[in-house]
Write a protein that holds these residues in place. Structure first.
Motif, PDB file in Angstrom:
ATOM      1  N   UNK A 160      83.776  61.314  62.614  1.00  0.00           N
ATOM      2  CA  UNK A 160      85.301  61.325  61.974  1.00  0.00           C
ATOM      3  C   UNK A 160      85.528  62.769  62.519  1.00  0.00           C
ATOM      4  N   UNK A 161      84.851  63.416  62.018  1.00  0.00           N
ATOM      5  CA  UNK A 161      85.283  64.822  61.771  1.00  0.00           C
ATOM      6  C   UNK A 161      85.684  65.583  63.339  1.00  0.00           C
ATOM      7  N   UNK A 162      86.103  66.100  63.421  1.00  0.00           N
ATOM      8  CA  UNK A 162      86.741  67.050  64.142  1.00  0.00           C
ATOM      9  C   UNK A 162      85.683  68.548  64.501  1.00  0.00           C
ATOM     10  N   UNK A 163      85.803  68.599  65.829  1.00  0.00           N
ATOM     11  CA  UNK A 163      84.898  69.509  66.388  1.00  0.00           C
ATOM     12  C   UNK A 163      85.594  70.486  67.396  1.00  0.00           C
ATOM     13  N   UNK A 164      85.614  72.176  67.810  1.00  0.00           N
ATOM     14  CA  UNK A 164      85.967  72.468  68.684  1.00  0.00           C
ATOM     15  C   UNK A 164      85.486  72.317  69.757  1.00  0.00           C
ATOM     16  N   UNK A 165      85.968  71.781  70.814  1.00  0.00           N
ATOM     17  CA  UNK A 165      85.266  71.395  72.060  1.00  0.00           C
ATOM     18  C   UNK A 165      84.712  72.874  72.779  1.00  0.00           C
ATOM     19  N   UNK A 166      83.857  72.768  73.735  1.00  0.00           N
ATOM     20  CA  UNK A 166      83.143  73.975  74.825  1.00  0.00           C
ATOM     21  C   UNK A 166      84.035  74.490  75.377  1.00  0.00           C
ATOM     22  N   UNK A 167      84.623  73.688  75.510  1.00  0.00           N
ATOM     23  CA  UNK A 167      86.195  74.310  76.420  1.00  0.00           C
ATOM     24  C   UNK A 167      86.789  75.308  76.297  1.00  0.00           C
ATOM     25  N   UNK A 180      94.075  73.177  61.217  1.00  0.00           N
ATOM     26  CA  UNK A 180      93.750  72.255  62.836  1.00  0.00           C
ATOM     27  C   UNK A 180      93.411  71.289  61.930  1.00  0.00           C
ATOM     28  N   UNK A 181      92.536  70.593  61.912  1.00  0.00           N
ATOM     29  CA  UNK A 181      92.512  69.292  60.780  1.00  0.00           C
ATOM     30  C   UNK A 181      93.653  69.066  60.225  1.00  0.00           C
ATOM     31  N   UNK A 182      94.082  69.741  59.271  1.00  0.00           N
ATOM     32  CA  UNK A 182      95.315  69.424  58.288  1.00  0.00           C
ATOM     33  C   UNK A 182      97.106  69.211  58.968  1.00  0.00           C
ATOM     34  N   UNK A 242     101.361  74.735  62.677  1.00  0.00           N
ATOM     35  CA  UNK A 242     100.633  75.148  63.630  1.00  0.00           C
ATOM     36  C   UNK A 242     100.768  77.290  63.647  1.00  0.00           C
ATOM     37  N   UNK A 243     101.239  77.733  62.785  1.00  0.00           N
ATOM     38  CA  UNK A 243     100.775  79.167  62.552  1.00  0.00           C
ATOM     39  C   UNK A 243     100.306  79.861  61.912  1.00  0.00           C
ATOM     40  N   UNK A 244      99.404  78.446  60.866  1.00  0.00           N
ATOM     41  CA  UNK A 244      98.197  78.949  60.420  1.00  0.00           C
ATOM     42  C   UNK A 244      96.893  78.584  61.365  1.00  0.00           C
ATOM     43  N   UNK A 245      97.002  77.691  62.480  1.00  0.00           N
ATOM     44  CA  UNK A 245      96.190  77.488  63.216  1.00  0.00           C
ATOM     45  C   UNK A 245      96.044  79.070  64.714  1.00  0.00           C
ATOM     46  N   UNK A 289      96.445  69.106  72.071  1.00  0.00           N
ATOM     47  CA  UNK A 289      95.610  70.244  70.883  1.00  0.00           C
ATOM     48  C   UNK A 289      94.508  69.085  71.049  1.00  0.00           C
ATOM     49  N   UNK A 290      94.736  68.300  71.134  1.00  0.00           N
ATOM     50  CA  UNK A 290      93.472  67.175  70.200  1.00  0.00           C
ATOM     51  C   UNK A 290      92.749  67.817  71.659  1.00  0.00           C
ATOM     52  N   UNK A 291      92.675  67.235  72.796  1.00  0.00           N
ATOM     53  CA  UNK A 291      91.899  67.631  73.662  1.00  0.00           C
ATOM     54  C   UNK A 291      90.981  68.905  73.363  1.00  0.00           C
ATOM     55  N   UNK A 292      90.698  70.486  72.555  1.00  0.00           N
ATOM     56  CA  UNK A 292      90.353  71.419  72.201  1.00  0.00           C
ATOM     57  C   UNK A 292      90.003  71.303  71.162  1.00  0.00           C
ATOM     58  N   UNK A 293      90.357  70.254  70.172  1.00  0.00           N
ATOM     59  CA  UNK A 293      89.664  70.411  68.426  1.00  0.00           C
ATOM     60  C   UNK A 293      90.110  68.472  68.565  1.00  0.00           C
ATOM     61  N   UNK A 294      88.881  68.040  68.989  1.00  0.00           N
ATOM     62  CA  UNK A 294      88.140  66.250  69.421  1.00  0.00           C
ATOM     63  C   UNK A 294      86.614  66.594  68.517  1.00  0.00           C
ATOM     64  N   UNK A 295      87.394  64.505  68.022  1.00  0.00           N
ATOM     65  CA  UNK A 295      86.513  63.948  67.170  1.00  0.00           C
ATOM     66  C   UNK A 295      84.802  65.061  67.580  1.00  0.00           C
ATOM     67  N   UNK A 296      84.094  64.244  66.536  1.00  0.00           N
ATOM     68  CA  UNK A 296      82.138  64.627  67.135  1.00  0.00           C
ATOM     69  C   UNK A 296      81.982  63.377  67.708  1.00  0.00           C
ATOM     70  N   UNK A 297      82.849  62.178  67.582  1.00  0.00           N
ATOM     71  CA  UNK A 297      82.311  61.225  68.168  1.00  0.00           C
ATOM     72  C   UNK A 297      82.243  60.848  69.875  1.00  0.00           C
ATOM     73  N   UNK A 298      83.876  62.057  69.926  1.00  0.00           N
ATOM     74  CA  UNK A 298      84.594  61.380  71.368  1.00  0.00           C
ATOM     75  C   UNK A 298      83.254  62.879  72.216  1.00  0.00           C
ATOM     76  N   UNK A 299      83.087  64.253  71.345  1.00  0.00           N
ATOM     77  CA  UNK A 299      82.067  65.358  71.894  1.00  0.00           C
ATOM     78  C   UNK A 299      80.954  64.607  72.225  1.00  0.00           C
ATOM     79  N   UNK A 300      79.981  64.278  71.311  1.00  0.00           N
ATOM     80  CA  UNK A 300      78.942  62.684  71.695  1.00  0.00           C
ATOM     81  C   UNK A 300      78.318  62.215  73.163  1.00  0.00           C
ATOM     82  N   UNK A 301      80.180  61.106  73.803  1.00  0.00           N
ATOM     83  CA  UNK A 301      80.650  60.306  73.998  1.00  0.00           C
ATOM     84  C   UNK A 301      80.164  61.981  75.619  1.00  0.00           C
TER      85      UNK A 301
END
Length: 758
Positions: free
Chosen positions: A344-351, A377-379, A461-464, A488-500
């Protein structure tokens, strides 16, 4: 004396370091001056270049392939030295063997009938031993089918190829170790305590002595970055100009950006590294790609190459898919068992790592910048949690934790509880449900409630944006909407989505490659139009030159300062302020760098002057993204606005920047203030030193240079550039009104309060 009377040696011939013409004389101790004639018809003393070959010191004189040399030097630094590289490569080979062996063992060497007690005559009360459920080695070998032997043989060939590559790299890694120890005077034990900027300074100091580059007596930071990031800059530019089709349409879901490691490898292999790529070698583009008359022929060739590569990926997709499943299972199985919430943690996608990357930005610099943006970004995405979803998730957590807690207590009291059928399965499933439900609860909700609402989304958003530097300007004042959050979620996706996405790579990669065929002509034109030849460096992407005049955008320049003589078109301009922001980031990271183009110096000086005048003097501090960042990051979000405003009159230096003519190319005088730490005047820093003051120094917050201050300089400069862009585009700058930090915590308000309709 050697005289090249029959050889056509010109500046263009020396432009790329194929074979240094004087390399054969490098080992002569007292080499005589070598005369290279430029004009064979009028050979006289006025038409010659006299070049004296220096004495070879350490074997690093006139290096033929500086791209590979500097890349190895950088990888040596990133990987921590020679011995960590050996250990990493050795364990990679052992890991490869383990995956093949363990897969064979699980398929052919385990008696699953006894293990799962599927035999009706089996005694279920008796405990089984490992010897009873594992076949003997002879039985295992005999039961292996010929198809599996074929896969094992193929794996062995791949392993041997990888072994040869690793030995080759380690051979050059040892030479890099000697270069660090002898030329740079850096021991491997000290490498962990030295930053990259120090290594660059040592390399620049070693250039006059060792003459690594044959065409330049001195090299600067940009020369080193061009060598290391030559192909990366092309990739960043192609993605920035939307040249690569990295968007996939899924019925009932919509469009989403997709880039996996496999797809990225295929694109780089096709465009840069394959034998039929547009590159003759690692520093020179093939001459035919610079010829406009051959563009159609090259486009058809590239289409055939793309089709062939897509077919190869399609044929190998079953094998690649099986390997992907095994690799991710062995890598993430223990992590999921130990901490299911990690999915459930988020990570930056390769894109995102390609889209948010500056020109001339190394991998560790990008990683550090995105890591700093991870928390805000998580917040930001957590602020969009639905109240209904939060209530349901809290109750699911309560029920799952209750049952799980009872089972854990019983198993601690008596371990025989674990032998009851399906108890371990229930514990595992409840742990996954508990982790998933907690991921749906925002961080501030878990801490007992917090500040939510539209204003909070704008603040985050300003902090990100202060760290990632590249987000669409149209998102400002709309950052609190779900549409922006979904993109924005397409850039900063869940790790589960990254694995899929990685597991789907063998299936989606051929489809993306086939869609790339329609861009073949555009790719050929891109290489021809955006490749420049630089003396001593070779062919580089023109965007990486950070040429504001050619690739800049007027809307990203200081108001009233953009020169009308640029004459560039939208085809030449970097999208999203890429050129301007990359120039600012590079100048902040390298204060001693002196831009060579007048347009670069003019832009940086104008930006510095604009930031100096942007110091807030009234209650308009929270009307710009820069003011919001200053209040949140430099002073704290809970700092009262009057206290922030009263800080500036005390800190603002008593000087005025000199008025500079727009066409002036003279260095500006340093402002009055504290002396340089080394006792030198500010002029010795050159224009790079002047440009380094575009961050906190331009706002009157002078501090000693540290990595943290460089980060704040980039953040402040980025947000000020976005404010200028919005001003030039005629948009309202009020993006952070009704600040969440000024509200009473714990209270709720109407969802439309303070929300502006986009």
């Amino acid at each position: 004396m050697a005289h090249f009377g029959k050889r056509d040696v010109t500046y263009s011939a020396l432009n790329n370091e194929l074979t240094p013409p004087l390399a054969g004389l490098a080992d002569i101790t007292n080499a005589a001056p070598t005369i290279i004639t430029l004009d064979h018809e009028h050979e006289d003393a006025n038409n010659v270049i006299i070049h004296k070959v220096p004495k070879n010191k350490g074997g690093w004189t006139h290096i033929e392939d500086l791209d590979s040399f500097f890349t190895r030097m950088y990888r040596y630094y990133v990987r921590g030295g020679f011995y960590p590289m050996i250990m990493s490569d050795l364990f990679y080979l052992l890991q490869f063997i383990f995956i093949v062996w363990f897969s064979t063992f699980l398929v052919y060497c385990v008696d699953y009938t006894k293990l799962f007690r599927n035999d009706p005559d089996a005694n279920r009360s008796e405990k089984l031993s490992l010897n009873e459920v594992i076949y003997s080695p002879a039985v295992c070998v005999e039961s292996i089918s010929w198809k599996w032997w074929f896969l094992v043989t193929l794996s062995a060939i791949i392993w041997l190829m990888r072994l040869v590559i690793i030995v080759y790299h380690l051979y050059y890694a040892y030479d890099t170790k000697l270069f660090y120890n002898n030329a740079l005077k850096i021991k491997e034990n000290d490498l962990v305590w030295i930053n990259w900027s120090t290594i660059q300074e040592r390399v620049r100091e070693a250039q006059p002595e060792h003459h690594m580059c044959v065409h330049k007596q001195e090299i600067n930071e940009l020369d080193i970055y061009h060598r290391i990031l030559r192909f990366t800059n092309y990739m960043v530019a192609m993605v920035n100009k939307n040249l690569l089709p990295l968007q996939i349409h899924v019925p009932c879901i919509g469009d989403f950006h997709y880039l996996s490691r496999g797809l990225k490898w295929n694109l780089e292999f096709l465009l840069f590294y394959s034998p039929w790529s547009p590159w003759e070698n690692c520093w020179q583009l093939r001459g035919c790609y610079k010829d406009h008359s051959k563009r159609m022929t090259l486009a058809r060739q590239l289409e055939r190459q793309i089709l062939l590569l897509a077919l190869v990926n399609l044929l190998l997709s079953p094998l690649i898919q099986a390997w992907q499943i095994l690799y991710f299972f062995f890598n993430y199985a223990e992590l999921i068992k130990r901490s299911p919430a990690s999915l459930g943690l988020r990570t930056w996608s390769l894109y995102a790592r390609i889209t948010l990357r500056h020109f001339n930005e190394l991998e560790h610099e990008l990683r550090d910048r995105l890591n700093r943006a991870h928390k805000p970004a998580t917040k930001y995405l957590a602020s969009f949690s639905s109240p209904i979803t939060t209530v349901i998730a809290k109750n699911v957590v309560f029920l799952s934790a209750s049952v799980l807690g009872v089972l854990v207590v019983l198993s601690v009291y008596d371990e025989d509880v674990l032998t009851v059928e399906h108890v371990l399965s229930i514990i595992t499933i409840l742990g996954c449900i508990l982790a998933g439900a907690r991921a749906l609860i925002g961080e501030e909700e878990r801490l007992g409630g917090g500040c939510t609402g539209p204003a909070r989304g704008e603040e985050l958003f300003v902090q990100v944006l202060g760290h990632v530097h590249y987000l669409p300007a149209a998102w400002t004042r709309r950052a609190h909407t779900k549409d922006v959050a979904a993109h924005f979620q397409q850039l900063f996706q869940f790790r589960a989505v990254y694995i899929v996405f990685e597991l789907l790579s063998p299936l989606l990669c051929p489809l993306v490659l086939l869609s790339l065929r329609s861009r073949a002509l555009d790719i050929v034109d891109f290489y021809r139009n955006f490749t420049v030849s630089v003396l001593g460096i070779g062919d580089v992407c023109s965007f990486a030159q950070l040429d504001i005049r050619r690739h800049g955008h007027p809307d990203w320049h200081t108001a009233g300062k953009a020169k009308a003589s640029n004459g560039n078109t939208q085809y030449d301009q970097g999208e999203g302020g890429k050129t301007e922001l990359s120039l600012v980031a590079f100048s902040c990271r390298h204060p001693g760098w002196q831009p060579t183009e007048p347009s670069q110096r003019h832009f940086l000086r104008s930006l510095r002057q604009s930031m100096h005048h942007a110091i807030p003097a009234n209650n308009h501090l929270n009307k710009t993204m820069l003011g919001s960042y200053i209040q949140q990051s430099l002073f704290g979000a809970v700092t009262p606005l009057p206290a922030v405003l009263s800080y500036y009159p005390q800190q603002r230096p008593q000087y005025r920047l000199p008025d500079m003519d727009e066409t002036s190319d003279e260095d500006e005088a340093p402002p009055a203030g504290p002396a340089h730490p080394s006792g030198q005047s500010g002029n010795n820093l050159g224009l790079g030193g002047a440009t380094s003051a575009i961050g906190l120094s331009a706002l009157g917050l002078d501090q000693p240079r540290t990595p943290d201050n460089d980060t704040q300089n980039m953040s402040v400069s980025t947000l000020h550039l976005y404010d200028l862009h919005l001003s030039q585009a005629g948009q309202n700058l009020s993006c952070c009104t009704n600040k969440c930090s000024e509200r009473v915590r714990g209270g709720r308000w109407d969802s439309t309060e303070g929300e502006d309709t986009p």
